[in-house]
Design an enzyme around this catalytic site. Structure first.
Site, PDB file in Angstrom:
ATOM      1  N   GLU A 188       0.779  -1.240   0.000  1.00  0.00           N
ATOM      2  CA  GLU A 188       0.000   0.000   0.000  1.00  0.00           C
ATOM      3  C   GLU A 188       0.813   1.294   0.000  1.00  0.00           C
ATOM      4  O   GLU A 188       0.762   2.060   0.981  1.00  0.00           O
ATOM      5  CB  GLU A 188      -0.943   0.004   1.214  1.00  0.00           C
ATOM      6  CG  GLU A 188      -1.942  -1.101   1.181  1.00  0.00           C
ATOM      7  CD  GLU A 188      -2.999  -0.984   2.273  1.00  0.00           C
ATOM      8  OE1 GLU A 188      -2.773  -0.300   3.289  1.00  0.00           O
ATOM      9  OE2 GLU A 188      -4.070  -1.587   2.109  1.00  0.00           O
ATOM     10  N   GLU A 292      -5.831  -7.654  -0.471  1.00  0.00           N
ATOM     11  CA  GLU A 292      -6.483  -7.437   0.833  1.00  0.00           C
ATOM     12  C   GLU A 292      -7.929  -7.044   0.612  1.00  0.00           C
ATOM     13  O   GLU A 292      -8.232  -6.216  -0.250  1.00  0.00           O
ATOM     14  CB  GLU A 292      -5.811  -6.301   1.623  1.00  0.00           C
ATOM     15  CG  GLU A 292      -4.595  -6.693   2.400  1.00  0.00           C
ATOM     16  CD  GLU A 292      -4.025  -5.542   3.241  1.00  0.00           C
ATOM     17  OE1 GLU A 292      -4.804  -4.728   3.768  1.00  0.00           O
ATOM     18  OE2 GLU A 292      -2.798  -5.475   3.341  1.00  0.00           O
TER      19      GLU A 292
HETATM   20  O1  LIG Z   1      -2.110  -3.763   7.354  1.00  0.00           O
HETATM   21  C1  LIG Z   1      -3.414  -3.525   6.932  1.00  0.00           C
HETATM   22  C2  LIG Z   1      -3.403  -2.442   5.888  1.00  0.00           C
HETATM   23  O2  LIG Z   1      -2.704  -2.902   4.726  1.00  0.00           O
HETATM   24  C3  LIG Z   1      -4.808  -1.922   5.556  1.00  0.00           C
HETATM   25  O3  LIG Z   1      -4.663  -0.602   5.096  1.00  0.00           O
HETATM   26  C4  LIG Z   1      -5.828   0.190   4.949  1.00  0.00           C
HETATM   27  C5  LIG Z   1      -6.446  -0.024   3.582  1.00  0.00           C
HETATM   28  O4  LIG Z   1      -7.563   0.785   3.425  1.00  0.00           O
HETATM   29  C6  LIG Z   1      -7.346   2.202   3.615  1.00  0.00           C
HETATM   30  O5  LIG Z   1      -8.593   2.792   3.610  1.00  0.00           O
HETATM   31  C7  LIG Z   1      -9.263   2.884   2.381  1.00  0.00           C
HETATM   32  C8  LIG Z   1      -9.242   4.339   1.971  1.00  0.00           C
HETATM   33  O6  LIG Z   1      -9.984   4.496   0.783  1.00  0.00           O
HETATM   34  C9  LIG Z   1     -11.353   4.125   0.913  1.00  0.00           C
HETATM   35  O7  LIG Z   1     -11.971   4.362  -0.326  1.00  0.00           O
HETATM   36  C10 LIG Z   1     -11.468   2.637   1.257  1.00  0.00           C
HETATM   37  O8  LIG Z   1     -12.814   2.266   1.437  1.00  0.00           O
HETATM   38  C11 LIG Z   1     -10.682   2.385   2.556  1.00  0.00           C
HETATM   39  O9  LIG Z   1     -10.655   1.004   2.823  1.00  0.00           O
HETATM   40  C12 LIG Z   1      -6.734   2.478   4.973  1.00  0.00           C
HETATM   41  O10 LIG Z   1      -6.460   3.858   5.113  1.00  0.00           O
HETATM   42  C13 LIG Z   1      -5.472   1.650   5.125  1.00  0.00           C
HETATM   43  O11 LIG Z   1      -4.934   1.846   6.415  1.00  0.00           O
HETATM   44  O12 LIG Z   1      -5.630  -1.841   6.687  1.00  0.00           O
HETATM   45  C14 LIG Z   1      -5.693  -2.900   7.596  1.00  0.00           C
HETATM   46  C15 LIG Z   1      -4.309  -3.132   8.089  1.00  0.00           C
HETATM   47  O13 LIG Z   1      -4.342  -4.094   9.090  1.00  0.00           O
END
Ligand SMILES: O[C@@H]1[C@@H](O)[C@H](O[C@@H]2CO[C@@H](O[C@@H]3CO[C@@H](O)[C@H](O)[C@H]3O)[C@H](O)[C@H]2O)OC[C@H]1O
Length: 473
Positions: A188, A292
């Site tokens: 990410e 994921e």
């Molecule tokens: O280690 C994991 C990690 O990889 C994971 O990261 C998150 C992924 O999603 C992110 O949010 C997205 C932001 O955009 C929106 O449109 C989506 O709906 C959201 O899912 C978030 O900021 C990251 O941290 O998260 C879980 C960890 O355990």
């Protein structure tokens, strides 16, 4: 048996037979995370705090036992019995390199990684190596273990150089290993310029290929594996490469704007957000892997009588996502295999020594909403509201949209900095103090709470995964 490789949009084996990778991520293990493993803040903070509280020797012992018990033969056997065939292994660069001794490989880092790769292989499970935490932090999240909200990996060349160096070492160590499906060089990325990530991928691709010509490379899109739109023609020079989207559906989270009931418009929205992430890749006929995804779940100790009802809805989200993926014969890795009860396929039982020791502390953490992932801030919303209002009042609208806007809006950023970073930092010592006075035998028992036989199985989730493990369109 030979290495898997990418052929057009598919992953294939040596007989050109399509292999659909279906499995889960082993988050919270070689990259510990607050909501997964049950502590506040970041891994580097709790490791330091525990060493301060009980000494280096005892804390080293505890963490080593934790790493051992978190994934053992029983886990691999169970995972394989569900019909799943791949585990993504997130790891933290700190296992391989010390910040105060850069570019000196810590061979000890291979101890548990090799062990788990071999255990999985013995049960016909492929693994994908995922560098989840790179020097400086390649993204804005707690999971890249830098303690802040800025991804400094993108502004210090030396952080990038060290990561290239590390992947050369890893590729040297793992080249030729047929049970490793491939390398996922950076989890990410969030590069606010969108171009540095592509330049870095060019470097890392060449560096890995110079050492290991054969393993698949899985590249995450920018902005949490959601955006490939600035990748240009770089892919034309990348052989044997797949591209990873992360497809979390907002419907699977407490903050969902509406309750999910699988109505046609809701399913269409779910389909559209997924489609949008892979559109650029489809236009170029590239191979897509969903690295994921997956809902989070309610817990009896927090959500009480509402738990089952909430989770029925989450299972519905899960099923509907899989229905979409099956139509595309998509390879996927659900987040998460094991945790303390929020998202895992199996989770540490509340009656174990770890959960008993930390029961009140974990409840406080939940109430204060100090973990960002899936936080329920209802108990403290009123406290942060005046702060959000204050910033909104003073900052003109045109200055509010800081990257990664709109995924993070101004109120999210205030919540993140004040709750998830500031308050959590103050709770780190409190977490570590729970371990003071424990002898090695007690520490072993606490760590053993993470063993498979001390875990509950999330039957509803595992049933759906099994039903879909072999399904194709
Ligand atoms: O280690 C994991 C990690 O990889 C994971 O990261 C998150 C992924 O999603 C992110 O949010 C997205 C932001 O955009 C929106 O449109 C989506 O709906 C959201 O899912 C978030 O900021 C990251 O941290 O998260 C879980 C960890 O355990």
């Amino acid at each position: 048996m030979s290495l898997l490789r990418v052929s057009g949009t598919k992953i294939v084996d040596e007989d050109e037979k399509e292999v659909i990778l279906r499995g889960a991520g082993l988050g919270g293990w070689m990259n510990m995370e607050n909501f997964v493993s049950g502590y506040p803040g970041c891994e580097f903070q709790i490791r330091q705090a525990l060493a301060d509280a009980i000494g280096e020797e005892k804390s080293g012992y505890f963490f080593d036992k934790f790493l051992e018990y978190f994934f053992m033969d029983d886990d691999a056997k169970f995972f394989s019995s569900l019909g799943l065939n791949c585990i993504r292994l997130p790891f933290n660069y700190h296992h391989f390199e010390d910040d105060m001794n850069p570019r000196v490989l810590k061979e000890s880092g291979f101890k548990h990684l090799d062990r788990v790769i071999e255990l999985c292989a013995a049960h016909n499970i492929y693994t994908i190596l995922d560098l989840h935490t790179a020097p400086g932090g390649q993204n804005t999240g707690w999971h890249s273990d830098h303690g802040g909200h800025l991804a400094n990996f993108w502004v210090h060349k030396d952080f990038q150089d060290r990561t290239v160096w590390l992947w050369e070492k890893l590729a040297e160590h793992y080249k030729g290993n047929k049970w490793i499906a491939g390398y996922n060089p950076l989890n990410e990325p969030t590069d606010s310029m969108h171009t540095r990530v592509v330049s870095f991928y060019k470097r890392i691709h060449s560096a890995i290929r110079a050492v290991d010509p054969s393993h698949i490379i899985f590249f995450d899109g920018n902005t949490w594996a959601q955006d490939f739109s600035h990748f240009g023609d770089a892919h034309k020079n990348w052989d044997n490469t797949a591209y990873s989207i992360h497809d979390y559906s907002p419907f699977g989270f407490p903050a969902s704007h509406e309750p999910y009931s699988g109505t046609e418009p809701q399913r269409q929205r779910m389909q559209q957000t997924y489609q949008k992430k892979r559109e650029w890749l489809d236009e170029r006929e590239l191979c897509v892997w969903n690295g994921e995804w997956g809902p989070v779940y309610a817990r009896k100790q927090y959500e009480g009588d509402a738990t089952e009802k909430i989770n029925e809805v989450r299972f519905r989200v899960l099923k509907d996502q899989l229905e979409i993926y099956n139509k595309d014969r998509l390879s996927w890795s659900i987040w998460l295999y094991k945790d303390i009860g929020f998202q895992g396929m199996v989770y540490v039982s509340t009656s174990t020594p770890y959960m008993t020791l930390l029961r009140h502390f974990l409840a406080k953490k939940h109430r204060l909403a100090v973990d960002q992932w899936g936080a329920d801030d209802s108990a403290v919303k009123h406290i942060y509201k005046p702060l959000i209002d204050h910033v909104l009042e003073e900052i003109p609208a045109e200055n509010r949209e800081i990257y990664p806007h709109p995924a993070w809006r101004l109120p999210d950023r205030v919540g993140l900095l004040s709750r998830n970073i500031l308050v959590s930092e103050f709770m780190v010592k409190e977490w570590a103090e729970h371990f003071v006075g424990k002898d090695l035998d007690e520490l072993d028992k606490i760590a053993a709470s993470f063993k498979f036989d001390a875990c509950e199985k999330r039957e509803g989730l595992n049933k759906v995964l099994t039903e879909n493990a072999k399904a194709v369109a």
